[in-house]
Motif scaffolding. Sequence first.
Motif, PDB file in Angstrom:
ATOM      1  N   THR A 102       0.830  -1.199   0.000  1.00  0.00           N
ATOM      2  CA  THR A 102       0.000   0.000   0.000  1.00  0.00           C
ATOM      3  C   THR A 102       0.870   1.257   0.000  1.00  0.00           C
ATOM      4  O   THR A 102       1.813   1.359   0.796  1.00  0.00           O
ATOM      5  N   ILE A 103       0.543   2.193  -0.886  1.00  0.00           N
ATOM      6  CA  ILE A 103       1.270   3.460  -0.987  1.00  0.00           C
ATOM      7  C   ILE A 103       0.294   4.608  -0.726  1.00  0.00           C
ATOM      8  O   ILE A 103      -0.663   4.792  -1.497  1.00  0.00           O
ATOM      9  N   PRO A 104       0.484   5.395   0.338  1.00  0.00           N
ATOM     10  CA  PRO A 104      -0.378   6.557   0.556  1.00  0.00           C
ATOM     11  C   PRO A 104      -0.200   7.586  -0.568  1.00  0.00           C
ATOM     12  O   PRO A 104       0.918   7.921  -0.940  1.00  0.00           O
ATOM     13  N   VAL A 105      -1.315   8.076  -1.106  1.00  0.00           N
ATOM     14  CA  VAL A 105      -1.293   9.092  -2.159  1.00  0.00           C
ATOM     15  C   VAL A 105      -2.360  10.126  -1.824  1.00  0.00           C
ATOM     16  O   VAL A 105      -3.564   9.840  -1.935  1.00  0.00           O
ATOM     17  N   GLY A 106      -1.935  11.307  -1.407  1.00  0.00           N
ATOM     18  CA  GLY A 106      -2.890  12.350  -1.053  1.00  0.00           C
ATOM     19  C   GLY A 106      -3.787  11.907   0.088  1.00  0.00           C
ATOM     20  O   GLY A 106      -3.322  11.417   1.116  1.00  0.00           O
ATOM     21  N   LYS A 107      -5.086  12.041  -0.113  1.00  0.00           N
ATOM     22  CA  LYS A 107      -6.052  11.654   0.922  1.00  0.00           C
ATOM     23  C   LYS A 107      -6.498  10.204   0.778  1.00  0.00           C
ATOM     24  O   LYS A 107      -7.432   9.770   1.439  1.00  0.00           O
ATOM     25  N   SER A 108      -5.844   9.436  -0.101  1.00  0.00           N
ATOM     26  CA  SER A 108      -6.235   8.048  -0.304  1.00  0.00           C
ATOM     27  C   SER A 108      -4.982   7.185  -0.442  1.00  0.00           C
ATOM     28  O   SER A 108      -3.889   7.579  -0.022  1.00  0.00           O
ATOM     29  N   ASP A 109      -5.129   5.997  -1.046  1.00  0.00           N
ATOM     30  CA  ASP A 109      -4.030   5.043  -1.166  1.00  0.00           C
ATOM     31  C   ASP A 109      -4.042   4.389  -2.545  1.00  0.00           C
ATOM     32  O   ASP A 109      -5.100   4.276  -3.189  1.00  0.00           O
ATOM     33  N   VAL A 110      -2.867   3.962  -2.970  1.00  0.00           N
ATOM     34  CA  VAL A 110      -2.730   3.084  -4.123  1.00  0.00           C
ATOM     35  C   VAL A 110      -2.320   1.707  -3.600  1.00  0.00           C
ATOM     36  O   VAL A 110      -1.352   1.590  -2.838  1.00  0.00           O
ATOM     37  N   LEU A 111      -3.062   0.698  -4.004  1.00  0.00           N
ATOM     38  CA  LEU A 111      -2.794  -0.674  -3.581  1.00  0.00           C
ATOM     39  C   LEU A 111      -2.218  -1.444  -4.766  1.00  0.00           C
ATOM     40  O   LEU A 111      -2.810  -1.467  -5.849  1.00  0.00           O
ATOM     41  N   ILE A 112      -1.057  -2.056  -4.553  1.00  0.00           N
ATOM     42  CA  ILE A 112      -0.431  -2.908  -5.562  1.00  0.00           C
ATOM     43  C   ILE A 112      -0.399  -4.322  -5.004  1.00  0.00           C
ATOM     44  O   ILE A 112       0.301  -4.602  -4.023  1.00  0.00           O
ATOM     45  N   ASP A 113      -1.176  -5.204  -5.586  1.00  0.00           N
ATOM     46  CA  ASP A 113      -1.192  -6.584  -5.121  1.00  0.00           C
ATOM     47  C   ASP A 113      -1.267  -7.523  -6.313  1.00  0.00           C
ATOM     48  O   ASP A 113      -1.507  -7.106  -7.450  1.00  0.00           O
ATOM     49  N   GLY A 114      -1.045  -8.805  -6.070  1.00  0.00           N
ATOM     50  CA  GLY A 114      -1.102  -9.755  -7.170  1.00  0.00           C
ATOM     51  C   GLY A 114      -0.334 -11.024  -6.861  1.00  0.00           C
ATOM     52  O   GLY A 114      -0.047 -11.340  -5.700  1.00  0.00           O
ATOM     53  N   PHE A 115       0.010 -11.737  -7.931  1.00  0.00           N
ATOM     54  CA  PHE A 115       0.680 -13.021  -7.783  1.00  0.00           C
ATOM     55  C   PHE A 115       1.566 -13.273  -8.991  1.00  0.00           C
ATOM     56  O   PHE A 115       1.462 -12.603 -10.031  1.00  0.00           O
ATOM     57  N   MET A 116       2.417 -14.270  -8.855  1.00  0.00           N
ATOM     58  CA  MET A 116       3.175 -14.787  -9.988  1.00  0.00           C
ATOM     59  C   MET A 116       3.183 -16.302  -9.890  1.00  0.00           C
ATOM     60  O   MET A 116       3.478 -16.859  -8.829  1.00  0.00           O
ATOM     61  N   ASP A 117       2.811 -17.001 -10.969  1.00  0.00           N
ATOM     62  CA  ASP A 117       2.916 -18.455 -11.064  1.00  0.00           C
ATOM     63  C   ASP A 117       4.057 -18.782 -12.009  1.00  0.00           C
ATOM     64  O   ASP A 117       3.986 -18.478 -13.210  1.00  0.00           O
ATOM     65  N   TRP A 118       5.090 -19.400 -11.483  1.00  0.00           N
ATOM     66  CA  TRP A 118       6.259 -19.772 -12.290  1.00  0.00           C
ATOM     67  C   TRP A 118       6.390 -21.287 -12.272  1.00  0.00           C
ATOM     68  O   TRP A 118       6.786 -21.871 -11.278  1.00  0.00           O
ATOM     69  N   VAL A 119       5.984 -21.919 -13.365  1.00  0.00           N
ATOM     70  CA  VAL A 119       6.151 -23.361 -13.524  1.00  0.00           C
ATOM     71  C   VAL A 119       7.545 -23.585 -14.101  1.00  0.00           C
ATOM     72  O   VAL A 119       7.844 -23.153 -15.218  1.00  0.00           O
ATOM     73  N   VAL A 120       8.388 -24.281 -13.368  1.00  0.00           N
ATOM     74  CA  VAL A 120       9.818 -24.309 -13.698  1.00  0.00           C
ATOM     75  C   VAL A 120      10.218 -25.515 -14.548  1.00  0.00           C
ATOM     76  O   VAL A 120      11.359 -25.574 -15.027  1.00  0.00           O
ATOM     77  N   ASP A 121       9.301 -26.481 -14.754  1.00  0.00           N
ATOM     78  CA  ASP A 121       9.654 -27.715 -15.454  1.00  0.00           C
ATOM     79  C   ASP A 121       8.919 -27.856 -16.777  1.00  0.00           C
ATOM     80  O   ASP A 121       7.804 -27.351 -16.950  1.00  0.00           O
ATOM     81  N   ASN A 122       9.529 -28.597 -17.709  1.00  0.00           N
ATOM     82  CA  ASN A 122       8.853 -29.073 -18.910  1.00  0.00           C
ATOM     83  C   ASN A 122       8.363 -30.497 -18.674  1.00  0.00           C
ATOM     84  O   ASN A 122       8.864 -31.217 -17.811  1.00  0.00           O
ATOM     85  N   ASP A 123       7.368 -30.899 -19.467  1.00  0.00           N
ATOM     86  CA  ASP A 123       6.882 -32.273 -19.382  1.00  0.00           C
ATOM     87  C   ASP A 123       6.341 -32.683 -20.744  1.00  0.00           C
ATOM     88  O   ASP A 123       5.745 -31.870 -21.461  1.00  0.00           O
ATOM     89  N   SER A 124       6.556 -33.932 -21.106  1.00  0.00           N
ATOM     90  CA  SER A 124       6.051 -34.469 -22.377  1.00  0.00           C
ATOM     91  C   SER A 124       5.548 -35.879 -22.155  1.00  0.00           C
ATOM     92  O   SER A 124       6.099 -36.645 -21.348  1.00  0.00           O
ATOM     93  N   ASN A 125       4.478 -36.223 -22.856  1.00  0.00           N
ATOM     94  CA  ASN A 125       3.994 -37.603 -22.889  1.00  0.00           C
ATOM     95  C   ASN A 125       3.310 -37.845 -24.231  1.00  0.00           C
ATOM     96  O   ASN A 125       3.413 -37.015 -25.149  1.00  0.00           O
ATOM     97  N   SER A 126       2.607 -38.942 -24.352  1.00  0.00           N
ATOM     98  CA  SER A 126       1.987 -39.287 -25.632  1.00  0.00           C
ATOM     99  C   SER A 126       0.886 -38.307 -26.031  1.00  0.00           C
ATOM    100  O   SER A 126       0.502 -38.239 -27.203  1.00  0.00           O
ATOM    101  N   LYS A 127       0.399 -37.526 -25.078  1.00  0.00           N
ATOM    102  CA  LYS A 127      -0.673 -36.566 -25.368  1.00  0.00           C
ATOM    103  C   LYS A 127      -0.152 -35.207 -25.815  1.00  0.00           C
ATOM    104  O   LYS A 127      -0.918 -34.379 -26.291  1.00  0.00           O
ATOM    105  N   GLY A 128       1.163 -34.977 -25.633  1.00  0.00           N
ATOM    106  CA  GLY A 128       1.700 -33.690 -26.067  1.00  0.00           C
ATOM    107  C   GLY A 128       2.809 -33.184 -25.173  1.00  0.00           C
ATOM    108  O   GLY A 128       3.383 -33.926 -24.371  1.00  0.00           O
ATOM    109  N   ASP A 129       3.094 -31.883 -25.305  1.00  0.00           N
ATOM    110  CA  ASP A 129       4.174 -31.235 -24.577  1.00  0.00           C
ATOM    111  C   ASP A 129       3.615 -30.136 -23.680  1.00  0.00           C
ATOM    112  O   ASP A 129       2.630 -29.467 -24.017  1.00  0.00           O
TER     113      ASP A 129
END
Length: 261
Positions: free
Chosen positions: A172-199
């Motif tokens: 949260t960052i105060p800005v004037g008489k209110s606030d700016v909220l910065i929130d969220g997520f990151m999903d980092w899938v680090v592996d590859n995978d392959s089988n008969s159905k695809g990659d």
Amino acid sequence: MKRTCTSLMLAGSLLAGGQAMAGDLLQWQNNSLTYLYGKDFKVNPAIQQTVTFEHADAWKYGDNFLFIDKIFYNGKPDGGVGNNTYYGEFSPRLSLGKILDQKIEFGPVKDVLLAMTYEFGEGDVESYLIGPGFDLAIPGFDYFQLNFYQRHTEGPRAGDNVWQITPVWSYTIPVGKSDVLIDGFMDWVVDNDSNSKGDYHANLHFNPQIKYDLGKALSFGEKQLYVGVEYDYWKDKYGIDDTRAFTTNQNVTSFLVKFHF
């Protein structure tokens, strides 16, 4: 492993449901509705409107997070699901500190948890995730979570037994008489995978929201009404390799209105 993960998440949902009957278990909860409009999405139709319901709570033995997206495609339908679709995730976590009723703190870590997620929606998208989670004390942040998941797909598609790292944050960052909220997520899938159905390719999904507390600025009430943008960067979206013939690297900024209740 899939059966174990499913059983744990079911137990978490049943325990969470019991909060309504045993109010002393519930520490806090928050619900919200969000409207998003954005252009230049990849893989799916380029123009999308999304309405999202979110629920978050903390209770005696952990915390829960749930979101459900209802996505509307503008201009043309999606080849797989038509003019609209839905997608959601349910993420219960069990706190070791709360269960043992003692502080588990070392360095920046202020709690250790068992983190789980169930991904669901139309088409072949169901997955079960399980692994260790950590609540971190990082100066300036309202909260910072770091979860490590092993992904397990429902069915034979590729992408099974790969690892995902998911930080979740709020600042949260105060800005004037209110606030700016910065929130969220990151999903980092680090592996590859392959089988008969695809990659399935390693991929990175970075999804922060930057929101101005309009309700506080208008003296309507703080932390209730926000306006702003959501930035969605996804390298190799859905684990599909980005090529010249088929672009899967996504870079979209969407207009956002969010109401908490």
